[in-house]
Design a protein around this motif. Structure first.
Motif, short mmCIF file in Angstrom:
data_model
loop_
_atom_site.label_atom_id
_atom_site.label_comp_id
_atom_site.label_asym_id
_atom_site.label_seq_id
_atom_site.Cartn_x
_atom_site.Cartn_y
_atom_site.Cartn_z
N THR A 287 8.62 7.74 -8.03
CA THR A 287 7.62 7.58 -9.08
C THR A 287 6.67 6.45 -8.72
O THR A 287 7.07 5.46 -8.13
N ALA A 288 5.41 6.62 -9.08
CA ALA A 288 4.39 5.62 -8.74
C ALA A 288 4.74 4.29 -9.37
O ALA A 288 5.25 4.23 -10.50
N HIS A 289 4.47 3.22 -8.63
CA HIS A 289 4.73 1.88 -9.16
C HIS A 289 3.48 1.39 -9.87
O HIS A 289 2.37 1.71 -9.52
N GLN B 129 2.21 5.02 -2.14
CA GLN B 129 2.88 5.36 -3.40
C GLN B 129 4.28 5.94 -3.19
O GLN B 129 4.92 6.34 -4.14
N GLU C 22 2.07 3.79 6.31
CA GLU C 22 1.44 4.08 5.01
C GLU C 22 0.87 5.50 5.00
O GLU C 22 1.03 6.24 4.02
N ARG D 173 0.84 -1.20 0.00
CA ARG D 173 0.00 0.00 0.00
C ARG D 173 0.87 1.25 0.00
O ARG D 173 1.96 1.25 0.56
N ARG E 106 5.43 3.77 0.87
CA ARG E 106 4.91 2.54 0.29
C ARG E 106 5.34 1.41 1.22
O ARG E 106 6.51 1.05 1.28
#
Length: 284
Positions: free
Chosen positions: A281-283, A22, A47, A20, A52
């Motif tokens: 950066t978002a996964h 970002q 979180e 969970r 993340r």
């Protein structure tokens, strides 16, 4: 509370996990006799801070697969951690590792220092500190004939051990105690406990890397319950002396499962150690 919600096939085996948030990745590794339930009062707060958080049950533990013919030793679990990070497309992470998970964290940091941003060791096994005297007695008396143990006898044994993990034994009762016992309420569950957990209580996995701890260069914090009955505080002090620039934080009125005795303090120390989340950066 069920913390883990998903499963992932990693190196041919199924791991139960939770992924969970970002932000910058943080991996939580639980101890024994335990599973990721121990992090239930901690992980959601991390979180919420902007990290993340990845939490998983070790192979053979909790909700993860209980393989019949697969190595589940500390060494094998360390290798599996590398495969897990690859599967989740995580190049580098901070690791928060408790008890036997701390042995995995130490070994992984020694073997793959470039992949560990920070390392927090929580009431960890180390050096020749394990198995504790009560676990040694259980190994000597039960490891060869545990298949004949009744459920009641098993629950009595494990309850006695679990009550040793907290400074305030009233915390290890009721629903909390039942949640720790839950994975083992069947014949396969009892077998799995001895085969995947107790059989691998072996200090060789920490002793063989003890002379390499001085090479660690990432930030390290050692968090310890002052009243830990399984891993005495002098081991924490030894770790802090051997690992360059390691911080040692001792939590008063807390035992081996410090996250049960003092969850708010554990959350505070993790957030303090991790600092402000770095932009990631978002996964996908």
């Amino acid at each position: 509370m069920t913390l883990l919600t998903d499963s992932l096939i990693v190196d041919g085996v199924r791991l139960a996990y939770r992924d969970r948030g970002q932000g910058e990745p943080v991996i939580f590794i639980h101890g024994t006799p335990s599973h990721s339930y121990e992090w239930r009062q901690v992980v959601p707060h991390i979180e919420a801070t902007g990290f993340r958080a990845v939490t998983y049950d070790l192979l053979g533990y909790g909700l993860s697969e209980r393989p019949v013919d697969r190595d589940t030793s500390v060494a094998a679990q360390t290798n599996l951690l590398e495969h897990l990070l690859d599967a989740l497309d995580i190049d580098q992470a901070s690791i928060v590792a408790h008890d036997i998970g701390g042995a995995i964290g130490q070994r992984f940091a020694v073997a793959h220092p470039e992949r560990v941003r920070r390392l927090m060791i929580v009431d960890s096994v180390s050096y020749d500190s394990w198995p504790s005297s009560t676990w040694r007695k259980i190994i000597d008396e039960n490891l060869d004939d545990f298949t004949s143990m009744s459920q009641d006898a098993f629950n009595t044994l494990l309850t006695r051990q679990l009550k040793m993990t907290v400074a305030d034994e009233s915390l290890m009762t009721g629903d909390v105690l039942q949640a720790y016992l839950a994975p083992h309420q069947s014949a396969p569950g009892r077998v799995s406990f001895f085969e995947h957990q107790v059989r691998h209580y072996d200090s060789k996995y920490t002793e063989e890397i003890s002379d390499q701890l001085g090479r660690l260069t990432m930030p390290v914090r050692i968090l310890w319950g002052e009243e830990d009955r399984w891993q005495p505080l002098h081991y924490a002090k030894r770790l802090s002396g051997d690992i360059p620039d390691a911080d040692l934080v001792v939590v008063p009125k807390a035992g081996h499962f410090v996250m049960e005795d003092a969850p708010e303090r554990v959350v505070h120390e993790i957030n303090d150690f991790l600092g402000t989340p770095a932009p990631v950066t978002a996964h996908g």
